[in-house]
Design a protein around this motif. Structure first.
Motif, mmCIF file in Angstrom:
data_model
loop_
_atom_site.group_PDB
_atom_site.id
_atom_site.type_symbol
_atom_site.label_atom_id
_atom_site.label_comp_id
_atom_site.label_asym_id
_atom_site.label_seq_id
_atom_site.Cartn_x
_atom_site.Cartn_y
_atom_site.Cartn_z
ATOM 1 N N ASP A 117 0.826 -1.217 -0.129
ATOM 2 C CA ASP A 117 0.001 0.021 0.009
ATOM 3 C C ASP A 117 0.830 1.280 0.091
ATOM 4 N N GLU A 118 0.606 2.303 -0.909
ATOM 5 C CA GLU A 118 1.582 3.449 -0.785
ATOM 6 C C GLU A 118 0.663 4.291 0.081
ATOM 7 N N LYS A 119 0.999 4.525 1.266
ATOM 8 C CA LYS A 119 0.703 5.349 2.339
ATOM 9 C C LYS A 119 0.279 6.725 1.949
ATOM 10 N N ARG A 120 1.646 7.501 1.504
ATOM 11 C CA ARG A 120 1.684 8.732 1.036
ATOM 12 C C ARG A 120 2.688 8.566 -0.136
ATOM 13 N N PRO A 121 2.712 9.485 -0.959
ATOM 14 C CA PRO A 121 3.779 9.563 -2.112
ATOM 15 C C PRO A 121 5.328 9.451 -1.310
ATOM 16 N N GLY A 122 5.892 8.189 -1.816
ATOM 17 C CA GLY A 122 7.346 7.875 -1.416
ATOM 18 C C GLY A 122 7.026 7.048 0.039
ATOM 19 N N GLN A 123 6.223 6.553 0.437
ATOM 20 C CA GLN A 123 5.907 5.769 1.507
ATOM 21 C C GLN A 123 5.269 4.366 1.242
ATOM 22 N N ILE A 124 5.903 3.360 1.280
ATOM 23 C CA ILE A 124 5.189 2.215 0.915
ATOM 24 C C ILE A 124 5.068 1.175 2.200
ATOM 25 N N LEU A 125 4.024 0.750 2.590
ATOM 26 C CA LEU A 125 3.753 -0.311 3.456
ATOM 27 C C LEU A 125 3.752 -1.543 2.785
ATOM 28 N N ALA A 126 4.353 -2.437 3.232
ATOM 29 C CA ALA A 126 4.478 -3.963 2.920
ATOM 30 C C ALA A 126 4.224 -4.835 4.090
ATOM 31 N N THR A 127 3.265 -5.537 3.607
ATOM 32 C CA THR A 127 2.683 -6.650 4.767
ATOM 33 C C THR A 127 3.320 -8.010 4.074
ATOM 34 N N SER A 128 4.127 -8.619 5.048
ATOM 35 C CA SER A 128 4.709 -9.871 4.553
ATOM 36 C C SER A 128 4.407 -11.103 5.633
ATOM 37 N N GLU A 129 4.430 -12.094 5.165
ATOM 38 C CA GLU A 129 4.233 -13.551 5.969
ATOM 39 C C GLU A 129 5.623 -13.943 6.129
ATOM 40 N N VAL A 130 6.237 -13.998 7.373
ATOM 41 C CA VAL A 130 7.446 -14.504 7.690
ATOM 42 C C VAL A 130 7.429 -15.586 8.357
ATOM 43 N N THR A 131 8.086 -16.724 7.721
ATOM 44 C CA THR A 131 8.500 -18.089 8.644
ATOM 45 C C THR A 131 9.735 -18.043 8.937
ATOM 46 N N VAL A 132 9.959 -18.476 10.276
ATOM 47 C CA VAL A 132 11.061 -18.825 10.978
ATOM 48 C C VAL A 132 11.393 -20.406 10.726
ATOM 49 N N GLU A 133 12.264 -21.016 10.048
ATOM 50 C CA GLU A 133 12.293 -22.322 9.952
ATOM 51 C C GLU A 133 13.427 -22.785 10.954
ATOM 52 N N ILE A 134 13.427 -23.937 11.341
ATOM 53 C CA ILE A 134 14.354 -24.543 12.344
ATOM 54 C C ILE A 134 15.176 -25.622 11.423
ATOM 55 N N LYS A 135 16.293 -25.626 11.320
ATOM 56 C CA LYS A 135 17.017 -26.670 10.440
ATOM 57 C C LYS A 135 16.515 -28.003 10.696
ATOM 58 N N ASP A 136 16.465 -28.889 10.042
ATOM 59 C CA ASP A 136 16.069 -30.412 10.563
ATOM 60 C C ASP A 136 14.760 -30.560 11.426
ATOM 61 N N GLU A 137 14.052 -29.647 11.238
ATOM 62 C CA GLU A 137 12.835 -29.573 11.980
ATOM 63 C C GLU A 137 11.508 -29.503 10.803
ATOM 64 N N ASP A 138 10.437 -30.365 11.358
ATOM 65 C CA ASP A 138 9.341 -30.126 10.443
ATOM 66 C C ASP A 138 8.429 -28.859 10.557
#
Length: 153
Positions: A117-138
């Motif tokens: 979403d462009e909140k104002r000119p020059g300001q972009i709000l990004a919504t992200s899904e972040v997953t933190v994986e653990i090595k060798d774990e399901d």
């Protein structure tokens, strides 16, 4: 590094998988330093002998320690608009801690852009899904919906 793309192309990356961050090993020294910084010295984090008697068998990182690593981990992956002069953490809509991170484990982040979403000119709000994986774990350590505000020149 995140992939840098023209701001008018950001929407092309919504719901697209991007390469993950590098692995980061979680050592007891980091856990202890976080316990000192937050005054959270619960035995499960800092007492190796007592923690060994729990179902985890060892000390575990604070959930908020894992969460606090998101700026570092996500700074290595995902996409950002070209011309970013500054980026700030704008918060989180949702955070779930799904599995503890045992001392000595390695974690990495996967970022999936969900909305821009462009909140104002020059300001972009990004919504992200972040997953933190653990090595060798399901199961991942955490899944969060995070917000970043980019100031674009």
């Amino acid at each position: 590094m995140p992939e840098t793309v023209p701001k008018d192309k950001l929407a092309d990356y919504i719901d697209q998988d991007t390469p993950p961050s590098d692995w980061l090993k979680i050592e007891q020294e980091r856990i202890d330093a976080f316990a000192d910084a937050t005054l959270d010295h619960q035995f499960i984090h800092v007492d190796k002998e007592k923690a060994a008697q729990t179902p985890f068998g060892t000390t575990i990182a604070h959930g908020y320690l894992t969460l606090s690593l998101l700026p570092y981990l996500t700074g290595q992956c995902g996409v950002i608009p070209e011309g970013v002069a500054m980026a700030i953490n704008y918060g989180s809509n949702k955070v779930r801690f799904l599995q503890p991170v045992k001392v000595g484990s390695e974690v990495r982040a996967h970022v999936k852009l969900k909305q821009i979403d462009e909140k104002r000119p020059g300001q972009i709000l990004a919504t992200s899904e972040v997953t933190v994986e653990i090595k060798d774990e399901d199961k991942p350590a955490l899944v969060a919906e995070t917000l970043a505000l980019y100031f674009v020149q």
